[in-house]
Write an enzyme that holds these catalytic residues in place. Structure first.
Site, mmCIF file in Angstrom:
data_model
loop_
_atom_site.group_PDB
_atom_site.id
_atom_site.type_symbol
_atom_site.label_atom_id
_atom_site.label_comp_id
_atom_site.label_asym_id
_atom_site.label_seq_id
_atom_site.Cartn_x
_atom_site.Cartn_y
_atom_site.Cartn_z
ATOM 1 N N ASP A 161 0.811 -1.232 0.000
ATOM 2 C CA ASP A 161 0.000 0.000 0.000
ATOM 3 C C ASP A 161 0.835 1.270 0.000
ATOM 4 O OD1 ASP A 161 -2.278 -1.529 0.104
ATOM 5 O OD2 ASP A 161 -2.519 -1.381 2.272
ATOM 6 N N HIS A 293 -6.171 -10.002 -4.692
ATOM 7 C CA HIS A 293 -4.835 -10.443 -4.259
ATOM 8 C C HIS A 293 -3.850 -10.651 -5.401
ATOM 9 C CE1 HIS A 293 -6.764 -10.816 -0.387
ATOM 10 N NE2 HIS A 293 -5.566 -10.990 0.147
ATOM 11 N N ASN A 537 23.104 7.848 -17.765
ATOM 12 C CA ASN A 537 24.452 8.426 -17.783
ATOM 13 C C ASN A 537 24.441 9.931 -18.020
ATOM 14 O OD1 ASN A 537 23.580 8.287 -20.448
ATOM 15 N ND2 ASN A 537 25.600 7.820 -21.273
#
Length: 776
Positions: A161, A293, A537
């Site tokens: 969460d 889930h 970079n």
């Protein structure tokens, strides 16, 4: 009898996972175990969370180096977690204290949510009282408890969460966000096909981070979060926004609802209620999807693997640094910096959010979340709907802002462009896309029927948030190829400001424009550079948009390769990574997959290094007999050495193995540029793009002379440590840039190379024979 304490500052460190499982917890356990052993300490796994602490016995056992091999790629928590009512009562904590003393454990690292960490702090506060009670009850003697009078606890926040204050991210949150975005991207396609609306419920009872970030990442039409409910007449507000989007030509509608969403009166806003409104009032064919889930499942993304590893390492350091007076710390991350924060202050601030919501003090609830949370919400609100009259600037402050991509494509370029265009339109500016970089501008600006210079509408970019590559085209060509024509185009199309998205070529382009300002007045405009490159970079920043997408693609590739290596059990793969002359991608990927060795351009490769690593491979395979997950990976940056190529190293290993193990090489190539941008690259691209356009706005109305005199008028936005900053180009290019190797002079990630080596068990040069590479 408990074992005697370890000598000096060495500790027996217990590690446990508690509360709801989160992807990345296994990475934290691996890091704590291996770092403890590397520091001369002992590591103990406490299985099944607090239940294991209370039950003791086989649920508390010493963990060796090899016990955590392969943990990084596994989802959930391999040492288990469970709800434990017994620990909530003092008798349960008394049992836990006795079990810890008997095991000789004098420090605990706990990975869990705020409830688990609060319980840990309570345990520490009661510790001396619990020991006294154990002696009074004659369960332990004074001599037995003497070495264990002080207990040190360190917290790691494992929560999908992202509901803990004092940290920007919790272990598991970006993996969960990835599941949500993947699901919404799939739903997006079917919604577009049928012109449907979808209401998607995501987790988050007291915290709307997942819902908000999913809204930013997917371009959702409306988002409901607990901290900031919509207005009193939210039904009309939502229907109005969606109606306008449909009128503009949008074929699909996505509404994201956090499970804890409510209105201003705290009445629950349910997906069913939203669906009924869309169906009955707007007559949209509407469906509900509850992800449930699925959001917890699967392996951790690259960021969560890196975060859990670095926080696990820092947790062990915090244990060893602690004194009896040290307040219990929780290991957090602010922007790119790992920091220690007072645990109970973080917990109190977290609970204060829920209390503020209950008191309907929603402004306070937003303030109690970190500043990044409010910033993302503002970015979402300003980029999801462009018809907001209250945000429109006066006409004399409107600008024609050119948007151009320079260099190789990177995940998140389109997300940044979409956000910039939407924000420009909201503020009254005219966004102008310069297609196919500077060569496209110079050669094709007046092509018929459509040239490369095009004003953009919201509908043009609305669907770009999840698209990889570059929708306006990108090119490595620089302005210096034809500065005169570039300046002429800027004047012809009345470009008042320039927003450049790209990597080192983009950085070079801004440098060329800056140096050409004295000769070409057209370049005396404000310019903002948003670094976007898989190589990460660009000087002036520690993070570039696109690098996280690259890491996810590379980690997924390496997981598959490692599975192959493990299936044959006695095989090592040498994998070549991109990254130019910066070893960032190789190093972070090595951290995320548990590479045995990483070769970078900064360090180079020599024969002694290869001899040590081959000897280490021999020793490592010798220990692996009969064990699973025994495949090995070595990562080599494409420019680490001109002589020792990826294939040459694989062949040298095969030759020296003498048949005891095998060696292969693999080159993922442009797979590393990724397909769909990662959620992190999407949300950061949106946030940084909005900041860049806001930055450019600040120069509205200034003369060309004022532009020339102000070094900030050409700047690069960057994340440095715990801050987002704008760096003036002249200073960055002169003081911070290694032009020869196309990378920053000071690369903040270099220190992580030591952690990669430590956690892989790679021997240090000083501990090995220079001639044969064997350990002394």
């Amino acid at each position: 009898m408990p074992p005697p304490p370890l000598p000096g500052k060495k500790r027996r460190i217990g590690v446990m996972t508690s509360g709801g499982d989160a992807p990345g917890m296994n990475g934290a356990v691996r890091a704590v175990v291996r770092m403890s052993i590397a520091k001369g300490c002992e590591a103990y796994g406490i299985y099944e969370g607090y239940e294991g602490l209370v039950q003791g016995g086989k649920l508390i056992r010493q963990m060796k180096w090899e016990d955590v091999r392969g943990y990084l790629s596994e989802g959930g928590t391999l040492i288990g977690t469970a709800r434990c009512k017994a620990f909530m009562e003092r008798p349960g904590r008394l049992k836990a204290a006795r079990n810890m003393v008997m095991a000789g454990i004098d420090a605990l690292v706990i990975c869990g949510g705020d409830g688990s960490l609060t319980g840990a702090d309570t345990f520490r506060k009661e510790w001396q009282g619990l020991l006294k009670e154990l002696v009074d009850n004659k369960e332990l003697t004074s001599d037995q408890i003497a070495p264990f009078r002080h207990l040190n606890i360190v917290g790691l926040v494992g929560s999908i969460d992202n509901d803990m204050s004092s940290t920007d991210a919790t272990i598991g949150c970006y993996s969960s966000l990835g599941r949500i975005c993947e699901a919404v991207d799939y739903i997006d396609a079917t919604a577009f096909s049928h012109q449907r609306a979808f209401v998607i419920e995501v987790m988050g009872r007291h915290c709307g981070w997942l819902a908000l970030m999913a809204g930013v990442s997917t371009g959702a039409d409306f988002v409901f979060i607990p901290e900031k409910p919509p207005s009193e007449n939210w039904e009309e507000e939502m229907c109005g926004v969606i109606s306008r989007h449909r009128e503009m030509g949008k074929r699909k509608t996505i509404v994201i609802v956090a499970e804890g969403a409510h209105d201003l009166s705290l009445n629950k806003v349910t997906p069913t209620k939203v669906k009924d409104l869309l169906s009955n009032k707007l007559h949209l064919d509407t469906r509900i999807t509850t992800l449930g889930h699925v959001q917890r499942g699967g392996g951790a993304c690259a960021y969560d693997r890196m975060l859990s590893t670095l926080q696990g390492v820092e947790a062990v350091e915090a244990v060893l640094d602690a004194t009896p007076e040290t307040p219990t710390p929780v290991i957090c991350v602010i922007e790119n910096k790992i920091v220690r924060q007072p645990l109970m202050k973080a917990v109190e601030d977290t609970h204060a959010v829920a209390k503020a919501i209950e008191a309907k003090d929603f402004n306070r609830a937003m303030k109690l979340r970190d500043a990044e949370f409010a910033e993302y919400r503002n970015a979402y609100m300003t980029t999801t709907a462009t018809d907001q009259p209250e945000m429109r600037l006066p006409a004399d402050q409107h600008m024609r802002i050119g948007i151009i991509h320079v260099g190789a494509p990177a995940g998140g370029m389109n997300s940044a462009t979409r956000a910039a265009v939407a924000y420009c339109l909201t503020r009254g500016h005219t966004p102008v896309a310069l297609h196919n970089g500077f060569p496209g501008l110079c050669r094709h600006h007046d092509d018929k029927p459509v040239g490369s210079v095009r004003e953009m509408s919201w509908l043009d970019v609305e669907g770009w948030v999840s698209k990889g590559g570059s929708e306006i085209g990108t090119n490595r060509g620089l302005p210096s190829e034809d500065l005169q024509k570039t300046a002429w185009c800027f004047e012809k199309y009345k470009i008042d400001a320039l927003f450049i998205i790209g990597g080192f070529e983009a950085f070079t382009a801004v440098s060329e424009l800056r140096k050409a300002r004295p000769e070409y007045p057209a370049f005396r405009i404000p310019v903002a550079l948003l670094p976007a490159t898989i190589s990460n970079n660009v000087p002036g920043t520690e993070y570039s948009v696109g690098s996280d997408t690259c890491l996810n693609a590379l980690v997924s590739y390496c997981d598959a390769i490692k599975q192959s290596a493990s299936a044959s059990r006695r095989r090592v793969f040498v994998v070549e990574t991109q990254g130019g002359k910066s070893g960032y991608i190789a190093t972070i990927a090595g951290l995320s997959i548990g590479a045995l060795a990483v070769y970078t351009p900064e360090e180079g490769i020599n024969i002694r290094m290869l001899a040590r690593d081959i000897e280490h491979l021999r020793a490592s395979f010798a220990k692996d007999q009969g064990q699973s997950r025994a495949g090995k990976l070595i990562l080599r940056n494409e420019h680490a050495s001109n002589t020792y190529t990826t294939e040459v190293i694989a062949n040298m290993i095969r030759e020296e193995a003498k048949g005891r193990f095998e060696s292969r090489f693999a080159i993922p190539g442009h797979v590393q540029q990724g397909g769909t941008p990662s959620p992190m690259d999407r949300v950061r691209a949106v946030r940084l793009a909005v900041k860049c356009i806001t930055f450019l706005e600040g120069f509205a109305g200034k003369s060309k002379e004022e532009m020339m005199a102000d070094p900030m008028s050409m700047s690069v936005i960057g994340i440095k440590g715990a801050s987002v900053v704008f760096g003036p180009m002249e200073k960055v290019e002169n003081e911070e840039t290694d032009w020869k190797d196309r990378r920053p002079k000071d690369e903040s990630w270099l220190q992580l190379k030591t952690i990669v080596d430590t956690l892989s068990g790679r021997p240090k040069p000083e501990d090995c024979c220079e001639t044969c590479g064997k350990s002394k």
